[in-house]
Design an enzyme around this catalytic site. Sequence first.
Site, PDB file in Angstrom:
ATOM      1  N   GLU A 241      14.758 -11.198 -15.990  1.00 38.88           N
ATOM      2  CA  GLU A 241      14.930 -10.295 -16.885  1.00 38.88           C
ATOM      3  C   GLU A 241      16.204 -10.199 -17.392  1.00 38.88           C
ATOM      4  OE1 GLU A 241      12.061  -7.330 -15.154  1.00 38.88           O
ATOM      5  OE2 GLU A 241      13.325  -5.963 -16.171  1.00 38.88           O
TER       6      GLU A 241
ATOM      7  N   ARG B 104       8.419  -6.333  -9.163  1.00 36.56           N
ATOM      8  CA  ARG B 104       9.751  -6.930  -9.590  1.00 36.56           C
ATOM      9  C   ARG B 104       9.441  -8.395  -9.880  1.00 36.56           C
ATOM     10  NH1 ARG B 104      11.388  -2.777 -10.456  1.00 36.56           N
ATOM     11  NH2 ARG B 104      13.279  -1.703  -9.431  1.00 36.56           N
TER      12      ARG B 104
ATOM     13  N   ARG C  20       1.822  -5.269   4.043  1.00 37.36           N
ATOM     14  CA  ARG C  20       3.074  -5.793   3.765  1.00 37.36           C
ATOM     15  C   ARG C  20       3.185  -7.338   3.909  1.00 37.36           C
ATOM     16  NH1 ARG C  20       6.145  -3.873   8.714  1.00 37.36           N
ATOM     17  NH2 ARG C  20       6.234  -1.984   7.847  1.00 37.36           N
TER      18      ARG C  20
ATOM     19  N   GLY D 229       7.001   0.226 -16.910  1.00 37.08           N
ATOM     20  CA  GLY D 229       6.169   1.158 -15.898  1.00 37.08           C
ATOM     21  C   GLY D 229       6.465   2.493 -16.200  1.00 37.08           C
TER      22      GLY D 229
ATOM     23  N   THR E 241       3.670  -5.178 -11.793  1.00 40.67           N
ATOM     24  CA  THR E 241       4.389  -4.234 -12.152  1.00 40.67           C
ATOM     25  C   THR E 241       5.485  -4.013 -11.161  1.00 40.67           C
ATOM     26  OG1 THR E 241       2.994  -2.795 -11.064  1.00 40.67           O
ATOM     27  CG2 THR E 241       2.559  -3.148 -13.405  1.00 40.67           C
TER      28      THR E 241
ATOM     29  N   PHE F 299       0.764  -1.203  -0.063  1.00 43.99           N
ATOM     30  CA  PHE F 299      -0.004   0.083   0.068  1.00 43.99           C
ATOM     31  C   PHE F 299       0.953   1.289   0.125  1.00 43.99           C
ATOM     32  CE2 PHE F 299      -3.817   2.650   1.761  1.00 43.99           C
ATOM     33  CZ  PHE F 299      -4.548   2.458   0.527  1.00 43.99           C
ATOM     34  N   GLY F 300       1.793   1.270  -0.895  1.00 43.83           N
ATOM     35  CA  GLY F 300       2.729   2.289  -1.004  1.00 43.83           C
ATOM     36  C   GLY F 300       2.257   3.147  -1.778  1.00 43.83           C
ATOM     37  N   ARG F 301       3.099   4.133  -2.671  1.00 37.05           N
ATOM     38  CA  ARG F 301       2.579   4.918  -3.483  1.00 37.05           C
ATOM     39  C   ARG F 301       1.681   4.525  -4.931  1.00 37.05           C
ATOM     40  NH1 ARG F 301       7.966   7.489  -1.899  1.00 37.05           N
ATOM     41  NH2 ARG F 301       8.647   5.520  -2.729  1.00 37.05           N
ATOM     42  N   ILE F 302       2.534   3.484  -5.431  1.00 39.68           N
ATOM     43  CA  ILE F 302       2.012   2.943  -6.598  1.00 39.68           C
ATOM     44  C   ILE F 302       0.604   2.162  -6.401  1.00 39.68           C
ATOM     45  CG2 ILE F 302       2.362   1.509  -8.507  1.00 39.68           C
ATOM     46  CD1 ILE F 302       5.478   2.206  -8.237  1.00 39.68           C
TER      47      ILE F 302
ATOM     48  N   HIS G 148       8.880  -4.413 -19.043  1.00 39.94           N
ATOM     49  CA  HIS G 148       9.330  -3.331 -17.997  1.00 39.94           C
ATOM     50  C   HIS G 148       9.235  -1.856 -18.599  1.00 39.94           C
ATOM     51  CE1 HIS G 148      12.013  -3.205 -14.314  1.00 39.94           C
ATOM     52  NE2 HIS G 148      11.169  -2.179 -14.280  1.00 39.94           N
TER      53      HIS G 148
HETATM   54  C1  GLV Z   1      11.891   0.498 -12.402  1.00 39.28           C
HETATM   55  O1  GLV Z   1      11.421  -0.555 -12.343  1.00 39.28           O
HETATM   56  C2  GLV Z   1      12.133   1.255 -11.220  1.00 39.28           C
HETATM   57  O2  GLV Z   1      12.397   0.597 -10.187  1.00 39.28           O
HETATM   58  O3  GLV Z   1      12.210   2.550 -11.370  1.00 39.28           O
HETATM   59  C1  GLV Z   2       7.158   2.885  -5.223  1.00 41.07           C
HETATM   60  O1  GLV Z   2       7.369   3.776  -5.424  1.00 41.07           O
HETATM   61  C2  GLV Z   2       5.923   2.759  -4.168  1.00 41.07           C
HETATM   62  O2  GLV Z   2       5.857   3.319  -3.005  1.00 41.07           O
HETATM   63  O3  GLV Z   2       5.161   2.126  -4.610  1.00 41.07           O
END
Ligand code: GLV
Ligand code: GLV
Length: 329
Positions: free
Chosen positions: A269, A240, A173, A289, A238, A150-153, A287
Site C-alpha cells: 500500500e 491487511r 485462527r 474500512g 478488509t 472470528f474476532g470482532r470484525i 483502505h
Molecule cells: C486500519 O486499518 C486499522 O487497523 O485501524
Molecule cells: C479487530 O478489531 C477484530 O477483532 O476483528
Amino acid sequence: MSRILVTHPIPAPGMDILAAAGEVEVLELDHDGLVERCASGDYSVVVSQLRDKFDAELLASAKLVGISNYAVGFDNIDVAAATARGITVGNTPGVLTDSTADIALLLMLAAARRAIESDNLVRSGGFTGWKPEFMLGTDVSGRVLGLAGFGRIARATARRALGFGMTVKFCPRPPSDREVSDEELGEFAGRVEHVSWDELVATSDFLSLHVPLSESTHHLVDTRVLHAMKNSAILINTARGPVVDEAALVTALRERVIAGAGLDVYEREPELEPGLAGLPNTVLLPHVGSATVSVRSEMARLCAENAAAMATGSLPPHPVNPEAWGHAG
Ligand code: GLV
Ligand code: GLV
C-alpha cells in the site's frame, strides 16, 4: 510537562485531549527522522499512523514510554521489541468494527453484482435498455460465506451475512485451528459452523479475511489456497494486504482460477500489484474500512486517551502489551 510527538494530526477531539495532557509537537517524518526523534529522549509518547514503521532497530534506540497507534491494527510496530524496551503500545479497538464489516459486505455485494462495472457502463452511455441477460452476477443470499478469523470484525460481518440469508462458516485462527467454546460463540451458537482452514477454503462462495497480519498469516492466501478455492468464489480482504500474495491473486483472477475479488487493502500500500487495476472482476477500495466521520473521530478520542494516559503516568485504557507498562528504561 511531557512532550508528545504526533506524526500526523488526528481528527477532533484528539488534538485537544493531547494538548491537555502534554506539550504536543506535530512532525511528519520519514523513517530516519522518526528513528532520530524517538531516540532523542525529547518525547515520552508518540502518536503514530500505520505508515510509521516501528521496527526492532528503531525500538532498540527509542527512549519512549509509549506509542499510541491511530488504528486497531498494529502490524507496523514490532510489539515484542517494544515490550522488551518497556514501551507500551496502545490501539483503538471496537469503534471501527461495524464500519469495517460494512465495507466487507459492500465489497461482497459490489463484486457479486458487478456494481462498479455497471456504474462505469451507465456513465459511459452503455446502458441501452433492460435485457434478460445483461450484467448478470451471482447471488449472495443462500451462498456460503467463509470467515478467516472470528474476532470482532468477523462477527460483525457474520451478523450482517446471516441477515442476508447466507450460510456462515468460520475458521478462528487460520491456517491452524483452535477450540471455540459455546460461550465464545455466544449469539452465533448453532448459527455458524466452525470448520478447518482447508474446508473453509474449499467450500466458501465468498472467503472474507479477518485476521491480524503476523508471521503465521503472511501470504495466508497464496497460489495453493487460490487453487483450492471454488472457480466461482470471490475473495474479500478488509484486513491487511500482505495476508494475500497479491501477485498470485492477479494471476488467479486473470486465469479465472477464482471469479473475483473485493479488496480494501494491498500488499505494498498504496502501490497496486501490476495488472490488478486492469481486471474487471475486482472491486478496489483505498483502505476505507474505518473511514466514516464518526468512526475516525472515535478512533481519535481513543488514541488520544491512550497517549494522554501514558504521558501523565498511567496505563492506557487500550494497551496492546500491558506487561510493558512501568518498565521503560
Ligand atoms: C486500519 O486499518 C486499522 O487497523 O485501524
Ligand atoms: C479487530 O478489531 C477484530 O477483532 O476483528
